[in-house]
Write a protein that holds these residues in place. Structure first.
Motif, PDB file in Angstrom:
ATOM      1  N   ASP A 192       9.275  -3.152 -38.606  1.00 30.62           N
ATOM      2  CA  ASP A 192       8.693  -2.012 -39.244  1.00 30.62           C
ATOM      3  C   ASP A 192       9.366  -0.763 -39.383  1.00 30.62           C
ATOM      4  OD1 ASP A 192       5.824  -3.467 -40.276  1.00 30.62           O
ATOM      5  OD2 ASP A 192       5.834  -3.293 -38.191  1.00 30.62           O
ATOM      6  N   LYS A 193      10.187  -0.483 -38.402  1.00 29.80           N
ATOM      7  CA  LYS A 193      10.778   0.665 -38.190  1.00 29.80           C
ATOM      8  C   LYS A 193      12.329   0.330 -38.976  1.00 29.80           C
ATOM      9  CE  LYS A 193       9.531   2.696 -33.795  1.00 29.80           C
ATOM     10  NZ  LYS A 193      10.170   3.132 -32.389  1.00 29.80           N
ATOM     11  N   MET A 194      12.851  -0.895 -38.951  1.00 24.43           N
ATOM     12  CA  MET A 194      14.058  -1.022 -39.540  1.00 24.43           C
ATOM     13  C   MET A 194      13.800  -1.278 -41.066  1.00 24.43           C
ATOM     14  SD  MET A 194      16.192  -3.501 -36.766  1.00 24.43           S
ATOM     15  CE  MET A 194      17.590  -3.607 -38.105  1.00 24.43           C
ATOM     16  N   ARG A 195      12.612  -1.979 -41.552  1.00 22.95           N
ATOM     17  CA  ARG A 195      12.360  -2.024 -43.004  1.00 22.95           C
ATOM     18  C   ARG A 195      12.239  -0.570 -43.621  1.00 22.95           C
ATOM     19  NH1 ARG A 195      13.663  -5.909 -45.525  1.00 22.95           N
ATOM     20  NH2 ARG A 195      12.523  -7.899 -45.635  1.00 22.95           N
ATOM     21  N   ILE A 196      11.759   0.503 -42.993  1.00 24.76           N
ATOM     22  CA  ILE A 196      11.566   1.867 -43.353  1.00 24.76           C
ATOM     23  C   ILE A 196      12.983   2.313 -43.456  1.00 24.76           C
ATOM     24  CG2 ILE A 196      10.918   4.188 -42.659  1.00 24.76           C
ATOM     25  CD1 ILE A 196       8.424   2.968 -41.479  1.00 24.76           C
ATOM     26  N   LEU A 197      13.594   2.219 -42.505  1.00 24.28           N
ATOM     27  CA  LEU A 197      15.315   2.754 -42.437  1.00 24.28           C
ATOM     28  C   LEU A 197      15.946   2.213 -43.408  1.00 24.28           C
ATOM     29  CD1 LEU A 197      15.785   2.808 -38.236  1.00 24.28           C
ATOM     30  CD2 LEU A 197      15.345   4.902 -39.935  1.00 24.28           C
ATOM     31  N   GLU A 198      15.862   0.865 -43.571  1.00 20.84           N
ATOM     32  CA  GLU A 198      16.758   0.017 -44.804  1.00 20.84           C
ATOM     33  C   GLU A 198      16.149   0.705 -46.089  1.00 20.84           C
ATOM     34  OE1 GLU A 198      17.679  -4.369 -46.068  1.00 20.84           O
ATOM     35  OE2 GLU A 198      15.638  -3.874 -45.574  1.00 20.84           O
ATOM     36  N   TYR A 199      14.928   0.894 -46.270  1.00 22.34           N
ATOM     37  CA  TYR A 199      14.463   1.438 -47.694  1.00 22.34           C
ATOM     38  C   TYR A 199      14.989   2.867 -47.744  1.00 22.34           C
ATOM     39  CZ  TYR A 199      11.351   2.671 -51.521  1.00 22.34           C
ATOM     40  OH  TYR A 199      10.824   3.137 -52.531  1.00 22.34           O
ATOM     41  N   LEU A 200      15.016   3.506 -46.943  1.00 24.04           N
ATOM     42  CA  LEU A 200      15.828   5.046 -47.113  1.00 24.04           C
ATOM     43  C   LEU A 200      17.350   4.939 -47.200  1.00 24.04           C
ATOM     44  CD1 LEU A 200      13.738   7.065 -44.255  1.00 24.04           C
ATOM     45  CD2 LEU A 200      13.382   7.171 -46.879  1.00 24.04           C
ATOM     46  N   LEU A 201      18.009   3.932 -46.677  1.00 19.38           N
ATOM     47  CA  LEU A 201      19.297   3.559 -46.685  1.00 19.38           C
ATOM     48  C   LEU A 201      19.625   3.278 -48.310  1.00 19.38           C
ATOM     49  CD1 LEU A 201      22.244   3.079 -45.474  1.00 19.38           C
ATOM     50  CD2 LEU A 201      21.501   0.741 -45.079  1.00 19.38           C
TER      51      LEU A 201
END
Length: 214
Positions: A133-142
């Motif tokens: 979930d954290k990496m999904r959020i970070l990827e979305y912001l990226l």
């Protein structure tokens, strides 16, 4: 418009990166990346670690398809798999070079070992965001740049409570910043190993003609 990685690909990336979120395992992978295939005794001697700990780490990474074994006569050697772990070191060396103005690490094809304290810090930082979930959020912001909570929830199809909790943790750990814009809180990705790892994983995936090889 750029797309997020497929669910199963991101889950596989998270599994892989969570395995290297450990100082000894990251040191082992880096040693293999720089020196090529090596035996347990050679790795143990080079890293100054306990052989039983090195053997356990290698077994776990082999089970996770991060390293593989090659038999040569009566000896067994370990080598890094041709997947994103090797390419992550390329990115980490460049990140370190930019952070410290050490141009040696910015050279194309650089295979120099990173300072031990930096590798340890990197492993501990990876541990903080090695979560789906954290990496999904970070990827979305990226991909999309600064966003409010509502946009992030809609973008990753997440649950409001869970996304809000993870954003707070990501902010507390310095992976995102938060600022108020009217009635909205806008979150933005920061620079660092988390951004570097995501960019590297995405670059690796999209460079493959056969995506099943990721």
């Amino acid at each position: 418009m750029e797309q997020q990685l497929p669910v199963e690909v991101m889950k596989k990336a998270v599994r892989g990166i969570s395995y290297i979120a450990h100082p000894l395992r990251l040191h082992i992978l880096e040693y293999l990346d720089v020196n090529g295939s090596a035996s347990v005794s050679a790795i143990t001697k080079a890293l100054g670690a306990e052989q039983v700990m090195v053997s356990q780490s290698l077994r776990k990474m082999r089970d996770a398809n991060l390293v593989k074994t090659v038999r040569r006569g009566i000896f067994i050697y370990y080598e890094i798999c041709e997947e994103y772990p090797a390419s992550i070191f390329v990115c980490l060396r460049k990140l370190y070079g930019y952070m410290t103005d050490d141009f040696k690490y910015l050279r194309e094809g650089c295979k120099a070992l990173l300072p031990a304290d930096y590798t340890m810090m990197t492993a501990n930082r990876i541990k903080l965001f090695a979560n789906y979930d954290k990496m999904r959020i970070l990827e979305y912001l990226l991909i999309n740049g600064p966003q409010n909570v509502g946009d992030i929830i809609a973008g990753i199809d997440g649950e409001q409570v869970k996304v809000s909790q993870y954003l707070k943790r990501l902010r507390d750990d310095g992976f995102v910043t938060a600022r108020r814009d009217g009635r909205f809180i806008i979150y933005e990705l920061t620079k660092g190993v988390h951004k570097t790892c995501l960019e590297c994983i995405r670059k690796r995936y999209y460079s493959l003609a056969d995506k099943s090889l990721f």
